[in-house]
Write a protein that holds these residues in place. Structure first.
Motif, short mmCIF file in Angstrom:
data_model
loop_
_atom_site.label_atom_id
_atom_site.label_comp_id
_atom_site.label_asym_id
_atom_site.label_seq_id
_atom_site.Cartn_x
_atom_site.Cartn_y
_atom_site.Cartn_z
N VAL A 156 -10.69 -2.10 -8.46
CA VAL A 156 -9.33 -1.83 -8.63
C VAL A 156 -8.53 -3.11 -8.46
O VAL A 156 -8.71 -3.50 -7.28
N PHE A 157 -7.93 -3.84 -9.32
CA PHE A 157 -7.27 -4.96 -9.18
C PHE A 157 -5.77 -4.71 -9.37
O PHE A 157 -5.24 -3.96 -10.08
N VAL A 158 -5.17 -5.23 -8.35
CA VAL A 158 -3.59 -4.85 -8.11
C VAL A 158 -2.98 -6.06 -7.85
O VAL A 158 -3.54 -6.73 -6.93
N ASN A 159 -1.81 -6.22 -8.21
CA ASN A 159 -0.92 -7.50 -7.94
C ASN A 159 -0.65 -7.47 -6.60
O ASN A 159 -0.04 -6.34 -6.17
N PRO A 160 -0.46 -8.31 -5.62
CA PRO A 160 -0.13 -8.57 -4.46
C PRO A 160 1.19 -8.11 -4.06
O PRO A 160 1.63 -7.66 -2.87
N SER A 161 2.15 -8.21 -5.18
CA SER A 161 3.52 -7.99 -5.00
C SER A 161 3.96 -6.42 -4.94
O SER A 161 5.08 -6.05 -4.68
N ILE A 162 2.76 -5.67 -5.30
CA ILE A 162 3.01 -4.12 -5.32
C ILE A 162 3.15 -3.77 -3.86
O ILE A 162 1.94 -4.04 -3.13
N ASP A 163 3.97 -2.84 -3.64
CA ASP A 163 3.71 -2.09 -2.23
C ASP A 163 2.76 -1.29 -2.16
O ASP A 163 1.96 -0.66 -3.14
N GLU A 164 2.60 -0.81 -0.87
CA GLU A 164 1.57 0.47 -0.26
C GLU A 164 1.67 1.79 -1.09
O GLU A 164 0.59 2.24 -1.41
N ILE A 165 2.95 2.06 -1.23
CA ILE A 165 3.13 3.44 -1.83
C ILE A 165 2.78 3.41 -3.46
O ILE A 165 1.93 4.37 -4.06
N GLU A 166 3.17 2.18 -3.92
CA GLU A 166 2.64 2.22 -5.41
C GLU A 166 1.41 1.80 -5.74
O GLU A 166 0.73 2.33 -6.60
N THR A 167 0.75 1.21 -4.76
CA THR A 167 -0.66 0.74 -4.67
C THR A 167 -1.37 2.10 -4.47
O THR A 167 -2.46 2.38 -5.18
N ASN A 168 -0.89 3.09 -3.78
CA ASN A 168 -1.88 4.23 -3.64
C ASN A 168 -1.57 5.11 -4.78
O ASN A 168 -2.91 5.85 -5.29
N GLU A 169 -0.73 5.13 -5.64
CA GLU A 169 -0.39 5.73 -6.77
C GLU A 169 -1.36 5.24 -7.78
O GLU A 169 -2.18 5.96 -8.60
N ILE A 170 -1.34 3.93 -7.82
CA ILE A 170 -2.31 3.19 -8.76
C ILE A 170 -3.56 3.34 -8.42
O ILE A 170 -4.52 3.60 -9.40
N VAL A 171 -4.10 3.25 -7.21
CA VAL A 171 -5.42 3.63 -6.99
C VAL A 171 -5.86 5.16 -7.22
O VAL A 171 -7.04 5.45 -7.91
N ASN A 172 -5.16 5.82 -7.10
CA ASN A 172 -5.35 7.52 -7.33
C ASN A 172 -5.75 7.50 -8.98
O ASN A 172 -6.51 8.17 -9.37
N HIS A 173 -4.97 6.67 -9.62
CA HIS A 173 -4.88 6.63 -11.30
C HIS A 173 -6.16 6.11 -11.49
O HIS A 173 -7.01 6.52 -12.34
N GLU A 174 -6.75 4.95 -10.99
CA GLU A 174 -7.87 4.21 -11.38
C GLU A 174 -8.83 4.75 -10.94
O GLU A 174 -10.02 4.65 -11.53
N LEU A 175 -9.05 5.57 -9.91
CA LEU A 175 -10.05 6.33 -9.44
C LEU A 175 -10.48 7.47 -10.29
O LEU A 175 -11.93 7.63 -10.42
#
Length: 195
Positions: A156-175
């Motif tokens: 899962v590729f995430v931009n470093p500027s994204i905070d942890e809460i949004e990263t968690n949501e993104i990873v849930n979606h991408e999972l």
């Protein structure tokens, strides 16, 4: 013998062109049904099943030909008084229109393959050089090479500027994409588009 090879080559090209045409008709039919009836439906699994099976059917069904008999009434015969002899005159063309079409087709395939490689190879390069973090069942890579988040196989590729809460949501979606192996669909679409 060269004339036989040319005829065989021409028949093969005609058969392939016919196959591509039939496959395109099948694909168009499936796409129209999807656009008219299924595009706004929220049954994502059913939509995915429909689209993938539509692609597979569009690849397989044109390989088969179904024959049926049509009975026409007998037409009255025509008598020919003088038999006519038909001859075959062959002119050797150095570059036929079929060769031109084949060259255009192969150029299109080469261009699309080059574009796929140009998009995919940098992803592998980033995977190789970046630090990966295990994030549940995914491997998280934080990179500023891509503004939008996405998954590629189990990464899962995430931009470093994204905070942890949004990263968690993104990873849930991408999972969910990883679990359902949507990369197979994308690969199938790319192969189909290239052909």
């Amino acid at each position: 013998q060269t004339r036989t090879v040319e005829r065989l080559k021409l028949k093969t090209m005609e058969a392939f062109a016919t196959y591509l045409f039939k496959s395109s008709v099948w694909l168009t039919g499936f796409a129209l049904v999807y656009m008219l009836f299924l595009r706004n439906e929220r049954f994502f699994t059913l939509n995915r099943l429909y689209l993938v099976s539509g692609i597979l059917i569009s690849i397989i069904f044109p390989l088969f030909t179904w024959h049926y008999t049509v009975v026409l009434p007998l037409a009255p015969g025509v008598e020919v008084s003088d038999p006519q002899v038909l001859g075959e005159v062959s002119t050797e063309e150095p570059f036929t229109s079929q060769n031109l079409l084949l060259l255009l087709y192969l150029s299109g395939i080469s261009f699309l393959l080059f574009r796929i490689l140009r998009q995919t190879l940098p992803v592998f390069w980033i995977i190789r050089k970046s630090e990966t973090h295990q994030y549940r069942s995914a491997k998280l890579i934080r990179t500023d090479a891509y503004p939008a988040s996405f998954s590629f196989f189990s990464f899962v590729f995430v931009n470093p500027s994204i905070d942890e809460i949004e990263t968690n949501e993104i990873v849930n979606h991408e999972l969910e994409h990883i679990r359902q192996q949507h990369w197979i669909d994308l690969l199938l679409f790319e192969i189909l588009r290239t052909v």
